[in-house]
Motif scaffolding. Structure first.
Motif, short mmCIF file in Angstrom:
data_model
loop_
_atom_site.label_atom_id
_atom_site.label_comp_id
_atom_site.label_asym_id
_atom_site.label_seq_id
_atom_site.Cartn_x
_atom_site.Cartn_y
_atom_site.Cartn_z
N ALA A 130 0.24 -28.01 33.29
CA ALA A 130 0.23 -26.77 32.52
C ALA A 130 0.78 -25.61 33.34
O ALA A 130 1.54 -24.77 32.84
CB ALA A 130 -1.19 -26.47 32.06
N LEU A 151 -1.23 -20.38 27.43
CA LEU A 151 -1.18 -21.24 26.26
C LEU A 151 -0.99 -22.72 26.61
O LEU A 151 -1.64 -23.58 26.01
CB LEU A 151 -0.07 -20.78 25.31
CG LEU A 151 0.01 -21.52 23.96
CD1 LEU A 151 -1.31 -21.40 23.20
CD2 LEU A 151 1.17 -20.98 23.12
N PRO A 152 -0.13 -23.07 27.59
CA PRO A 152 -0.02 -24.49 27.95
C PRO A 152 -1.35 -25.09 28.41
O PRO A 152 -1.66 -26.24 28.11
CB PRO A 152 1.02 -24.49 29.07
CG PRO A 152 1.85 -23.30 28.79
CD PRO A 152 0.89 -22.26 28.28
N ARG A 161 -4.35 -24.13 27.48
CA ARG A 161 -5.18 -24.29 26.29
C ARG A 161 -4.74 -25.49 25.46
O ARG A 161 -5.56 -26.27 24.97
CB ARG A 161 -5.12 -23.02 25.44
CG ARG A 161 -5.78 -21.81 26.07
CD ARG A 161 -5.53 -20.55 25.24
NE ARG A 161 -6.20 -19.40 25.81
CZ ARG A 161 -7.43 -19.01 25.48
NH1 ARG A 161 -8.11 -19.70 24.59
NH2 ARG A 161 -7.98 -17.95 26.04
N ALA A 162 -3.41 -25.62 25.32
CA ALA A 162 -2.89 -26.70 24.48
C ALA A 162 -3.19 -28.07 25.08
O ALA A 162 -3.60 -29.01 24.38
CB ALA A 162 -1.38 -26.53 24.29
N ILE A 163 -2.98 -28.21 26.41
CA ILE A 163 -3.22 -29.49 27.06
C ILE A 163 -4.72 -29.81 27.06
O ILE A 163 -5.12 -30.95 26.81
CB ILE A 163 -2.65 -29.47 28.48
CG1 ILE A 163 -1.12 -29.47 28.42
CG2 ILE A 163 -3.17 -30.65 29.30
CD1 ILE A 163 -0.44 -29.31 29.77
N ALA A 210 -6.89 -28.82 24.88
CA ALA A 210 -7.26 -29.19 23.51
C ALA A 210 -6.84 -30.61 23.19
O ALA A 210 -7.55 -31.36 22.49
CB ALA A 210 -6.61 -28.21 22.52
N ASP A 211 -5.66 -31.02 23.69
CA ASP A 211 -5.18 -32.39 23.45
C ASP A 211 -6.14 -33.41 24.06
O ASP A 211 -6.50 -34.41 23.44
CB ASP A 211 -3.78 -32.53 24.07
CG ASP A 211 -2.93 -33.55 23.32
OD1 ASP A 211 -3.51 -34.35 22.56
OD2 ASP A 211 -1.70 -33.53 23.49
N ASP A 239 -12.71 -28.19 23.82
CA ASP A 239 -11.55 -27.79 24.60
C ASP A 239 -11.91 -26.73 25.64
O ASP A 239 -11.33 -26.68 26.73
CB ASP A 239 -10.42 -27.30 23.69
CG ASP A 239 -10.82 -26.11 22.84
OD1 ASP A 239 -12.04 -25.92 22.60
OD2 ASP A 239 -9.93 -25.36 22.40
N ARG A 287 -11.17 -27.07 29.65
CA ARG A 287 -10.48 -26.09 30.48
C ARG A 287 -11.27 -25.81 31.75
O ARG A 287 -10.70 -25.73 32.85
CB ARG A 287 -10.26 -24.79 29.71
CG ARG A 287 -9.22 -24.89 28.61
CD ARG A 287 -8.65 -23.51 28.26
NE ARG A 287 -9.66 -22.54 27.86
CZ ARG A 287 -10.13 -22.40 26.62
NH1 ARG A 287 -9.69 -23.20 25.65
NH2 ARG A 287 -11.04 -21.48 26.34
#
Length: 456
Positions: free
Chosen positions: A52, A67-68, A70-72, A74-75, A84, A88
């Motif tokens: 990220a 954002l990366p 958060r996105a990773i 969440a994945d 999520d 983190r």
């Protein structure tokens, strides 16, 4: 009619001893596997964090643009049925562990320490910003972690970090005290969690006072030298059916409300805490006491105390004890008191601080002073034959096949029914030796381990 001790009524026959040894070895092996798997997971989560951060760097985004991450997170969270936000936090924790504490991470990979030990090491050492200093910190604390419980490791880690901390304790204490506050976390079913950030001495004093108040309500209140009964046993032997934990909570509410009512009304309402005095044990270096030094004092069972707080408390106490420690080993040699009362008890309280069974942290003033060699068998009443044991471990020693050998300087070697040997060293000596090791010449800092392959 003479009663037969439990130890005389049972023993482990060879078959049962072999079975128990196999169980113990299996549990130890399982713990090593859990530590290794935890290290693998930390490695993967740190790699996710690194991925990220690479994306953020390539996009030349500001640091706040996460954002990366958060996105990773969440994945991964969706794939593992987790939160999520939790992911983190775990990614950040894993990154700190592997990048800043490589020796701790390595010990976790090898199963030499548990995840709980690793958490303590990181918690207490994260304030050390310099990599060389953290390396010295790890060199001492990781070695101690393999020999003790996470609970007993924390004050050792605190002492080592304190020895290496470049910012004076007084400054850090004043800054931390600026954050004092209270707040309430609401829980389900109409109850809430009341929190307060206050001076450590006051917090432990409040808890001890509440314990005394709770025990006074029970018919089986504490006798001199006795340890409080556990909640269930205490409740069963008391006319009051509340547990000790419940009594503490009720006493807290009663004391706060009664004190507030008295302060607001000025009607001289009864002070519910007047007959109780909190008990805390603080060791103060002589230079700090005299005002010519600012080395922090030490609150037994907790950690450093502000010199100002220590001097303030010293000015109010009615009983003093001077401690003389060996300058080479830190072992307590003798106690000289201004008030000639219970010298041996004062010496043992200062030397041992808590129960002498490996891993137990029951405060010494809630322990029995036990003769290692029973008095009835010729054991002498002297510090070389006395040790504080909580009621649980006192009963275990006298009513099971556990054995104990009392060595010099308070070293207690415990031998289990299966023949395993574990030596308990007084907390004061452990902290002293660890701090001395930390102040020695540092080794070169190890290379960061977080880019190494995952330990599959």
């Amino acid at each position: 009619m003479a009663r037969t001790g439990f130890a005389q009524r049972w023993d482990l026959d060879p078959a049962r001893r072999d079975a128990l040894n196999a169980i113990i070895d299996g549990v130890a092996a399982a713990d090593q596997m859990i530590a290794g798997v935890t290290a693998i997971k930390a490695n993967l989560l740190a790699r996710a964090q690194l991925l990220a951060e690479d994306l953020i760097h390539e996009a030349q985004a500001p640091a706040r643009w996460d954002l990366p991450v958060r996105a990773i997170a969440a994945d991964i969270a969706v794939a593992t049925n987790a939160s999520d936000r939790t992911l983190r936090a775990r990614m950040e924790d894993a990154t700190v562990l592997i990048s800043k504490f490589p020796a701790t991470y390595g010990a976790l990979c090898e199963g030499r320490i548990s995840p709980a030990h690793a958490t303590v090491i990181v918690d207490e050492g994260e304030r050390l910003d310099d990599a060389h200093v953290r390396s010295r910190y790890e060199r001492v604390v990781v070695g101690r972690a393999a020999e003790t419980t996470p609970g007993r490791l924390r004050p050792i880690a605190q002492a080592v970090a304190e020895e290496l901390e470049p910012i004076p304790f007084v400054e850090r204490h004043e800054a931390a005290l600026e954050q004092r506050r209270t707040w309430v976390d609401d829980l389900p079913h109409g109850v809430s969690h009341f929190n307060a950030i206050i001076e450590s001495v006051r917090a432990h004093g409040i808890q001890d006072m509440l314990t005394q108040m709770g025990l006074s309500i029970m018919d089986a209140g504490p006798l001199p030298g006795d340890v409080p009964l556990d909640d269930e046993t205490a409740a069963a032997t008391s006319a009051d059916t509340r547990t000790l934990q419940q009594l503490r909570a009720d006493a807290f509410v009663d004391s706060m409300l009664a004190g507030a009512a008295k302060a607001l009304s000025g009607d001289g309402a009864a002070d519910t805490t007047a007959c109780f005095q909190p008990r805390v044990q603080i060791t103060i270096p002589v230079d700090t006491l005299l005002g010519i030094g600012d080395e922090p004092a030490f609150l037994a069972g907790h950690g450093p105390v502000s010199p100002e707080v220590a001097r303030r408390l010293a000015g109010r106490t009615h009983t003093w004890a001077r401690l003389f420690a060996d300058p080479d080993t830190g072992c307590l040699r003798t106690v000289d008191t201004y008030v000639p009362t219970a010298d041996q008890k004062r010496f043992l309280a200062a030397r041992d601080e808590h129960c002498c069974f490996p891993g137990c942290r029951q405060p010494v003033y809630r322990c029995d002073l036990d003769h290692t060699v029973a008095y009835a068998e010729g054991g002498r009443t002297e510090v070389s034959n006395l040790a504080p044991l909580c009621r649980s471990h006192h009963v275990l020693k006298h009513n099971s096949d556990w054995d104990v050998e009392h060595g010099l300087d308070g070293l207690m070697a415990w031998i289990s029914p299966t023949g395993r040997r574990k030596t308990d060293v007084p907390a004061r000596t452990v902290r002293f030796v660890a701090a001395i090791e930390a102040s020695a010449d540092p080794d070169p800092p190890p290379e960061p381990a977080w880019l190494d392959p995952a330990p599959f």
